[in-house]
Design an enzyme around this catalytic site. Structure first.
Site, PDB file in Angstrom:
ATOM      1  N   ILE A 126      90.882  71.184  94.880  1.00 20.70           N
ATOM      2  CA  ILE A 126      90.116  72.421  95.021  1.00 20.70           C
ATOM      3  C   ILE A 126      90.781  73.284  96.075  1.00 20.70           C
ATOM      4  CG2 ILE A 126      87.873  73.417  95.631  1.00 20.70           C
ATOM      5  CD1 ILE A 126      86.574  70.835  94.696  1.00 20.70           C
ATOM      6  N   CYS A 127      91.156  74.504  95.729  1.00 23.02           N
ATOM      7  CA  CYS A 127      91.775  75.440  96.669  1.00 23.02           C
ATOM      8  C   CYS A 127      93.064  74.837  97.241  1.00 23.02           C
ATOM      9  CB  CYS A 127      90.770  75.818  97.758  1.00 23.02           C
ATOM     10  SG  CYS A 127      91.192  77.338  98.640  1.00 23.02           S
ATOM     11  N   LEU A 128      93.060  74.420  98.505  1.00 26.92           N
ATOM     12  CA  LEU A 128      94.254  73.804  99.082  1.00 26.92           C
ATOM     13  C   LEU A 128      94.664  72.568  98.283  1.00 26.92           C
ATOM     14  CD1 LEU A 128      96.398  73.556 101.314  1.00 26.92           C
ATOM     15  CD2 LEU A 128      94.738  72.242 102.647  1.00 26.92           C
ATOM     16  N   MET A 188      94.517  72.129  95.154  1.00 27.64           N
ATOM     17  CA  MET A 188      95.284  72.569  93.981  1.00 27.64           C
ATOM     18  C   MET A 188      96.711  72.922  94.399  1.00 27.64           C
ATOM     19  SD  MET A 188      95.648  73.367  90.846  1.00 27.64           S
ATOM     20  CE  MET A 188      96.701  74.402  89.847  1.00 27.64           C
TER      21      MET A 188
END
Length: 271
Positions: free
Chosen positions: A180-182, A184
């Site tokens: 998720i976010c970082l 990814m």
């Protein structure tokens, strides 16, 4: 549960009607709380206080059959699913509260008892094997015993190498991985380094001078102003392959409109 004489005493000394004293004692899971409220007719007390009670008309019973089934199902869960949460703030579970709730809801829907193993990303790094060997062994033991790996969002470069190692372990051992976010970004960097052999691949978020940037600052963003520079709100994403896992999650749609809130994206030249 409070005994009736205790409620009577509270009513007498606090000038609160007995019917308005609601007892929420410890329960096996939080979904039982609304059922406790219903059983003590709390909804009727609220209607009366708000002046919404119609004299002579019996209010409808709350429709909680699905809710009751969920609360009951939770208590019967036995088969565990272990999720390794790899991050920097593993000592503060509130940092990942929304993720924990999403995992809980998903696990109950799939009749699994959620077990979250907190894995400090720094403890996975090679330096930890020398400096803190016990923590290193424990972290890798938890990671290798997980049914799934989740790397959540975060800021800064501390612990990034440990997250990359977690992503590599998941990919090489076919363990489901959600970034998720970082998280990814981490998956993209790991793939670029390990599979594409781009040893200098990195994100410009924590290495602005990266020789091989695979995650970059968005072209429409401002590098000098932090406020109101995010890609924010709904954004349409098209699926180029209809039978991929992402498309299947959205019932094989051609595109999806989802909420975005970020400043970085995968470098388009690398796609």
């Amino acid at each position: 549960p409070l005994e009736e004489n205790v409620k009577l005493k509270l009513s007498q000394f606090c000038q609160v009607p007995v019917s308005n004293i609601v007892n929420l004692h410890d329960v096996t899971n939080i979904w039982h709380i609304p059922l406790l409220l219903r059983d003590q007719r709390a909804h009727e007390a609220i209607l009366k206080v708000l002046g919404l009670w119609c004299v002579g008309k019996v209010p409808q019973e709350p429709k909680l059959s699905e809710w009751t089934e969920r609360a009951s199902r939770f208590d019967k869960l036995k088969s565990p699913v272990r999720i390794a949460m790899v991050g920097k703030y593993t000592g503060i579970s509130d940092s990942y509260l929304s993720i924990l709730k999403a995992l809980l809801h998903a696990s109950v829907a799939l009749d699994r008892k959620l077990v979250v193993d907190w894995v400090p990303s720094c403890d996975l790094e090679d330096s930890a094997a020398v400096e803190t060997p016990d923590a290193y062994e424990k972290a890798w033991g938890l990671l290798k015993g997980a049914n799934g790996v989740l790397v959540p969002g975060g800021f800064g470069d501390r612990g990034v190498q440990g997250k990359i190692l977690a992503a590599k372990h998941a990919r090489e051992n076919n363990v489901p991985y959600l970034g998720i976010c970082l998280g990814m970004q981490i998956a993209v960097i790991e793939y670029a380094r390990s599979v594409m052999k781009l040893r200098d691949a990195n994100s410009t978020e924590f290495d602005p001078a990266a020789k091989t940037p695979c995650v970059i600052f968005m072209p429409e963003g401002s590098k000098t102003h932090m406020g109101a520079t995010m890609r924010l709100g709904s954004r349409r994403t098209f699926f180029q392959v209809n039978n991929c896992k992402s498309a299947k999650l959205y019932a094989n749609a051609n595109y999806v409109d989802e909420r975005h809130r970020h400043r970085y994206e995968v470098c388009q030249r690398m796609r």
